[in-house]
Every structure is written in C-alpha cells, then in structure tokens.
Design a protein around this motif. Structure first.
Motif, PDB file in Angstrom:
ATOM      1  N   ASN A 229       0.821  -1.212   0.000  1.00  0.00           N
ATOM      2  CA  ASN A 229       0.000   0.000   0.000  1.00  0.00           C
ATOM      3  C   ASN A 229       0.853   1.258   0.000  1.00  0.00           C
ATOM      4  OD1 ASN A 229       1.001  -0.073   2.586  1.00  0.00           O
ATOM      5  ND2 ASN A 229      -0.962  -0.510   3.562  1.00  0.00           N
ATOM      6  N   ASP A 230       2.137   1.125  -0.304  1.00  0.00           N
ATOM      7  CA  ASP A 230       3.039   2.261  -0.383  1.00  0.00           C
ATOM      8  C   ASP A 230       2.738   3.051  -1.660  1.00  0.00           C
ATOM      9  OD1 ASP A 230       5.413   3.954  -0.737  1.00  0.00           O
ATOM     10  OD2 ASP A 230       6.287   2.734   0.859  1.00  0.00           O
ATOM     11  N   VAL A 231       2.544   4.361  -1.520  1.00  0.00           N
ATOM     12  CA  VAL A 231       2.164   5.193  -2.665  1.00  0.00           C
ATOM     13  C   VAL A 231       3.280   5.284  -3.693  1.00  0.00           C
ATOM     14  CG1 VAL A 231       0.493   6.539  -1.348  1.00  0.00           C
ATOM     15  CG2 VAL A 231       2.884   7.265  -1.412  1.00  0.00           C
ATOM     16  N   ARG A 232       4.513   4.977  -3.300  1.00  0.00           N
ATOM     17  CA  ARG A 232       5.613   5.028  -4.261  1.00  0.00           C
ATOM     18  C   ARG A 232       5.479   3.964  -5.342  1.00  0.00           C
ATOM     19  NH1 ARG A 232      10.588   4.663  -0.202  1.00  0.00           N
ATOM     20  NH2 ARG A 232       9.102   3.199   0.746  1.00  0.00           N
ATOM     21  N   ALA A 233       4.680   2.942  -5.080  1.00  0.00           N
ATOM     22  CA  ALA A 233       4.489   1.876  -6.064  1.00  0.00           C
ATOM     23  C   ALA A 233       3.608   2.313  -7.228  1.00  0.00           C
ATOM     24  CB  ALA A 233       3.872   0.651  -5.391  1.00  0.00           C
ATOM     25  N   GLN A 234       3.002   3.493  -7.146  1.00  0.00           N
ATOM     26  CA  GLN A 234       2.134   3.968  -8.209  1.00  0.00           C
ATOM     27  C   GLN A 234       2.880   4.185  -9.514  1.00  0.00           C
ATOM     28  OE1 GLN A 234      -0.015   7.432  -7.060  1.00  0.00           O
ATOM     29  NE2 GLN A 234      -1.477   7.338  -8.764  1.00  0.00           N
ATOM     30  N   GLN A 235       4.178   4.371  -9.441  1.00  0.00           N
ATOM     31  CA  GLN A 235       4.958   4.623 -10.651  1.00  0.00           C
ATOM     32  C   GLN A 235       5.056   3.396 -11.559  1.00  0.00           C
ATOM     33  OE1 GLN A 235       9.258   4.999  -9.778  1.00  0.00           O
ATOM     34  NE2 GLN A 235       8.773   4.371  -7.666  1.00  0.00           N
TER      35      GLN A 235
END
Length: 693
Positions: A229-235
């Motif tokens: 659920n880490d937002v950095r994974a959105q990339q």
C-alpha cells in the motif's frame, strides 16, 4: 436406524382407525403437541375413499359452464336458466356442507408425543410390548448435524458451542456425545458433526474422482502476488502485471478486534499488486486438473478483489475496477460535452439547458456556500472563433470511446465468469476464521475430514503447523504433508515497501534487501509438481482406493535424495539435531529427511553432501578429502524442496567441484545437459588442436 436413536412412536388410537393424511413430510422436525396428521374414525370407509370423495365434490364445485352472450329476445330464457343454476348450486352446496361436516366429525388430530425427526413407516424392530399393527411412524433423535449461528439447521434448537480460550482448533461436543468441528464455506463458518463431515467428504471424493480432479488450496500474498500500500508503487502501474485496487481502511479497537471503516466515507486506501511471473500458465494448468480454492491471511474484500484480478489477467482484461469506473465516467462526460456543443451550434435552447443543468446546480451550490453572489455569464448559442480552435469532442471520438467501453465491459463479464469457474465459493479469508487467530490456518476449516484429496500451496508452513492438527505420519507442531512449500515472492521494485497482511515465509537463500526479478520460475516448478502428483494419484486408482494426496507426495519426496547422506554445517546447532521421536524437527533437518536423505552428525566416507552456511569449517575441509562429496549452499537443499527434484549442485557449490559424482544418488536435472556439454567441449578442443597443427 437403531432403536437407540428412536425416542417415540406414532400410533393409531385403535386398530379400527385409519390414517386420513399426514400434515408433515417424512424427515421433518416435529415437537411435542404438534399435529402431524389426521385420523379417520369411520372404519367402514378407507382413507383412499375419503380422498376420492373430496376430489369429486371439489371437481363439481369448480366446474362452471361459461355464460352465452345474451340477445334481446333471450331475457326470459336467461332468467329460467339462472333459476335452475341457482337451485343446482344450492343443492350441491347443501350436499357438500353435509359431506364436509360429516367428514370433520370423523377426523381427529394425530398429536406428536416426542421431539425429534419424523420417519414415516414401521421401524425394523419395535420395543417389547409394542403393537406393530398400529405403528405408522416413529421419531428419532436429532443429532444436530449442522449448527449455524447457534441454531441447529435441522430442528432449530438453540445450541451453545464451547470456544477455546487460546483460539487453537479443537473439536467440540454437543450434549457430551456428538463431536463437532467448524467448517467455513463462502465466508460463513458453521459447525458440523463428525458423521456429517464424513458424509460431505465421501460426496466430494466421489465427485472429484468422477471428474478426475484433485482439490488445490492456494495462498495469495507472496505466493501468487506481492502487494503493498506504499504510494511510491504507483509509478509501476504502466506495467500490465502491476494492478491496483481500493480497500477500506481497517482499524484495531482497544480489545484487539479489527473494524472495517464504512465504504461511504473517505477512509479508503489504494493498494498496488504485482502478479508473480507465470501466474497465468499456473492457473490455466490448475483449472484443468484441480478444483481450486483460496485460503488467505487477508480480509474478505481483499480476497474477493485479488481473485477477480487474477481472473481478469486470465481473460486478458487490462482494466481493473477503478480503471473501468474511470472509463465509464469519461464516456459519460464526453457524451455530455458533445451534446452541449451540438446544441450550441444548432441553437437548441432546450438541449443546452439539459446539458448545463448539472453545471448550474453545482455553481449555485458553490455560491450558497461562499455566501456571495456571482455574476452569471451570458449564454451564447453560436460557436466563437476561440471554440473552433480548441479541441472539441467529435462524434467519431465519442463512438470510439463507446466501443472501447463496450469491449472493456465485455471482458469484465468474461472475467466474472472465469472467477466463478476457477474459484467459485471456495474462498476463505482471515476475517472468516477470526477465532483461529491471525497466524493460524486450519486445513479442517476447509476440509472437515482433513482433505485426503487436497494439496496446499503456500510460502509459509508455520501458519499450518500452528493449527496443531496431527494427521497420518505428521508430527505435532509440523505442517501437514500435503503442503507444497514455495519460495516467498518479493518483487525487486517493491523491496523496502510495506507489505500487506502477514509477513512472508522465511527464506534461507535470500538476503534482507534482495528481491526477485522476472526470471522467477517458482510457479513453473509448482506446476510440474502438481502435474506429476495428479498423474501418480490416478494411476491404478481402482486398485488402491485408500490412496491419499499426502501418501503420494511423501513417496515423491523420498525419491529425491534417496541413498544420500547429508551433513549440516552452520545451519542447526548439534544439540537441536537430536530431537524426540514425536517432537517437531528443525526446518532444515525436516527438509533433508523428507527428501529421503540420511542426516549424519559428522563427515564420513559415505557422506554425499555437506550443506553449509559458510565456507572454511572443519566439516567442509574434511568433506573435500572425500571423492564425490559435494559442498553446497543451503539454496541447493531449498531448491530441491521447492521443485521436489534433485537440483544441479554445480550452481550452488561452495568452493571447487568434487573429483567425481556419487554413484548411489539419482540423477539431477542437469546431468544429461552436462554430458552434452562435455561432448561439445571435447569436440571444440579437438578442432582447435587440428587447426593449430
């Protein structure tokens, strides 16, 4: 039916009485004082005659001749016919009333005298002094085969099942006689009796054998997917194998209970999911040979969305639920914008007002909120030069977007059908079995009789061992033998991000910051194991009907290192290598023994492998003096466990290769390839020598 379960008999008051009809069906739950039938006191008339007479009266009453359309000259005739019809109806009604009153006087209620299940007919044997001539049924004790939310599903009696204080699995008893066990189906946990569980297991086994399939239970996190659920994974959402889903936030109350926030608020969180390489090929194989289910440490909604995500991946749908909703919104907005533009160009005031109605309502609400009035813009119905220069929505673009939406919705329907075909209702989450605890998975929650035809695929074995279920040759505190352990999947780009749900299983072969790339082949290895397992199970199945999946897997594992002698160096202390005969073994020791190898405390002339954590120990130095003794890393032993095959030692050596291969071991996966490589190398050397000459 034994007389021990009979709690009462259904009798006629006298031998001259006849049964008129039953008020309940055979197998129904009955209670004391309930009317279960009617008795005819008229001995000269049988029940069949009474029933036929009622049918005749009913038929006369229900028949009514349709009226002919009246003509102007038929008034007198019609009045005469109506008089005759009324007289006939009066006569029939009087006769029917007399017959009914007479029948009612002859009928008496048959009262139930005991609580239980009604069985119509005479039992095989009656008690002493019992007149079998007047016995027309009997009542047996309800064994409460299924209890749902504290109520028996058969008789409706309130049942209180004792719960364990430590949350561990334990069979329960009702009335001190019937063993009960809990089973979870489609998110609902019910309690079933031992006999009911055995009946269900026999029906499932017969159904699976008729389809030549086995049961397969899959874990999700770090087995099929890696979620964060880490937002950095959105990339990484541009990749086809990286998906997203939105889940409500779960909070933990003061007593430790998990609470899901309502969906109608903003307490939601986006999750990012990386699908493991070869998951599509793995699921396609499983669908053809196995009846697939899911047992995950995630919540119910998480499990449902992940299974749907896997189904979309199988049918080739690249849009998840949030993407599909966004596409629907885009199409709706494009249609509205196109209608507004066409209305302005054509001067249709009504269409303009309809298209701008939503915007006007939003503007009025904004003005009211700010507490000040704004000057409204003047509406024009002719396209200005500025409008002509900007990119507007054309009819072709709207049609193209609609076609794209239709294609996406068609794939979504196919994905829903695939999800039902692949998993059905066989999905169990941690919220469904909250009484077990967060780090416990019970095989009997899915298969009440232990799952003799089931195999489990998971990256963690401790959660299955924590259930404390001992079946077959399994030692207490060890995982079941029908568990296939897989290497925990950690995608390299997600390493360092917070994991979702439980932590992954322990991996001896991985460093703390090491992850997997696209060369991960674990699901291909597991597919090969499942194919071999299915083939072996159904070979000569007619001759060995008592064969279980655990038996087949045990024999497959024993063949991997049969005849080998292993020495462990730096992995387990010597005092822990000696365990009790019935106690749990250290994981590495259990792996080696389950693969058929003999574990030695010291290096001898019969030693074939030394599995070491590091180089330079006394055991390794002694092993290098023995011809044919391999000194390998722990990764070699773990790959043998993950593939159920002897792996090539050359890829896992610590130091130089041995001077010869052990003659008493089965061939590894690369022995044939090594022979071809040696032949090619010899040919190349010969060619070089000839060219030099």
């Amino acid at each position: 039916m034994t007389t021990e379960n009979i709690v009462g008999f259904v009798e006629l008051p006298s031998a001259t009485d006849k049964l008129y009809c039953w008020k309940v069906r055979d197998g129904s739950s009955v209670r004391v004082g309930e009317t279960i039938g009617l008795i005819s006191k008229n001995a000269n008339e049988s029940a069949a005659d009474l029933i036929m007479s009622n049918v005749v009266v009913s038929a006369v009453k229900s028949h009514k001749r349709p009226k002919r359309r009246m003509r102007p000259g038929d008034t007198a005739v019609a009045a005469s016919e109506e008089t005759k019809t009324a007289d006939s109806i009066t006569t029939n009604s009087a006769a029917e009333s007399a017959s009914t009153s007479e029948s009612k006087q002859d009928l008496c209620p048959l009262i139930c005298r005991a609580d239980g299940i009604l069985r119509i007919g005479s039992p095989l044997s009656t008690t002493e002094g019992q007149n079998s001539a007047v016995v027309i049924g009997y009542i047996v004790k309800c064994l409460h085969p299924t209890v749902i939310e504290g109520l028996c599903a058969v008789c409706g009696k309130s049942m209180e099942l004792p719960t364990s204080n430590n949350g561990a699995y334990s069979p329960e008893k009702i009335d001190g006689s019937v063993n009960m066990s809990r089973v979870t189906v489609a998110g609902l946990t019910v309690a079933i009796s031992e006999s009911e569980g055995q009946r269900m297991a026999e029906e499932d086994a017969e159904r699976l054998r008729s389809q030549r399939k086995l049961s397969l239970v899959l874990d999700l996190d770090h087995t099929l997917v890696h979620a964060t659920n880490d937002v950095r994974a959105q990339q990484y959402l541009h990749r086809e194998d990286v998906r997203s889903l939105v889940l409500p936030i779960i909070t933990v109350s003061g007593n430790g209970q998990e609470q899901t926030m309502p969906k109608n608020n903003l307490w939601i969180q986006q999750h990012f999911v990386k699908l493991r390489p070869h998951v599509k090929e793995f699921l396609e194989m499983a669908l053809s040979l196995y009846e697939v289910g899911v047992y995950t440490a995630g919540t119910r909604e998480y499990a449902e969305q992940i299974t749907m995500m896997l189904a979309r991946h199988l049918v080739g749908a690249t849009r998840d639920q949030t993407d599909l909703e966004h596409l629907r919104y885009q199409v709706q907005s494009a249609e509205s914008e196109y209608a507004r533009h066409e209305a302005k160009s054509g001067g249709d005031i009504d269409q303009v007002n309809d298209a701008d109605h939503a915007d006007e309502v939003g503007n009025q609400a904004a003005e009211t909120t700010e507490g000040k009035s704004r000057k409204r813009k003047r509406v024009t119905f002719t396209a200005s030069k500025t409008d002509e220069k900007t990119d507007r929505v054309t009819a072709e673009k709207v049609t193209e977007m609609k076609q794209e939406l239709e294609g996406a919705e068609r794939l979504e329907v196919e994905a829903q059908e695939m999800r039902q075909k692949l998993f059905g209702s066989r999905v169990v989450s941690r919220t469904d079995v909250g009484d077990l605890g967060r780090d416990v998975k019970s095989l009997k929650r899915v298969f009440p009789c232990g799952g003799t035809m089931a195999v489990v695929v998971d990256d963690r074995e401790d959660v299955w061992a924590n259930a404390g279920e001992v079946t077959g040759a399994t030692r207490k505190g060890e995982p079941p033998e029908n568990l296939l352990l897989v290497r925990p999947y950690h995608w390299q780009n997600f390493v360092g991000y917070a994991d979702v749900n439980n932590a992954a299983g322990f991996d001896l072969t991985r460093s703390e910051n090491e992850g997997d790339d696209e060369s991960d082949e674990q699901l291909l290895w597991t597919s090969d194991i499942l194919k071999r397992l299915h083939t072996r199970f159904y070979d000569n199945i007619s001759e060995d009907k008592d064969k279980t999946v655990a038996d087949v897997l045990r024999s497959m594992r024993q063949e991997v290192l049969l005849g080998g002698s292993l020495v462990l160096s730096g992995l387990i202390p010597l005092h822990k290598q000696k365990v009790e005969s019935n106690g749990p073994r250290p994981a590495v020791l259990r792996y080696a023994e389950s693969l058929g190898a003999k574990v030695l405390p010291n290096v001898t002339s019969d030693t074939t492998h030394v599995v070491a954590a590091k180089d330079g120990t006394d055991k390794i130095l002694a092993a290098r003096q023995i011809p044919g003794c391999f000194v390998v890393k722990a990764s070699w032993l773990m790959e043998c466990v993950w593939t159920v095959k002897r792996r090539d030692e050359e890829k896992h050596l610590l130091g130089p290769s041995p001077r010869s291969n052990p003659a008493n071991l089965p061939a590894n996966d690369s022995d044939d390839d090594d022979d071809d490589y040696d032949d090619d190398l010899a040919a190349e050397l010969e060619n070089e020598m000839l060219n030099d000459d």
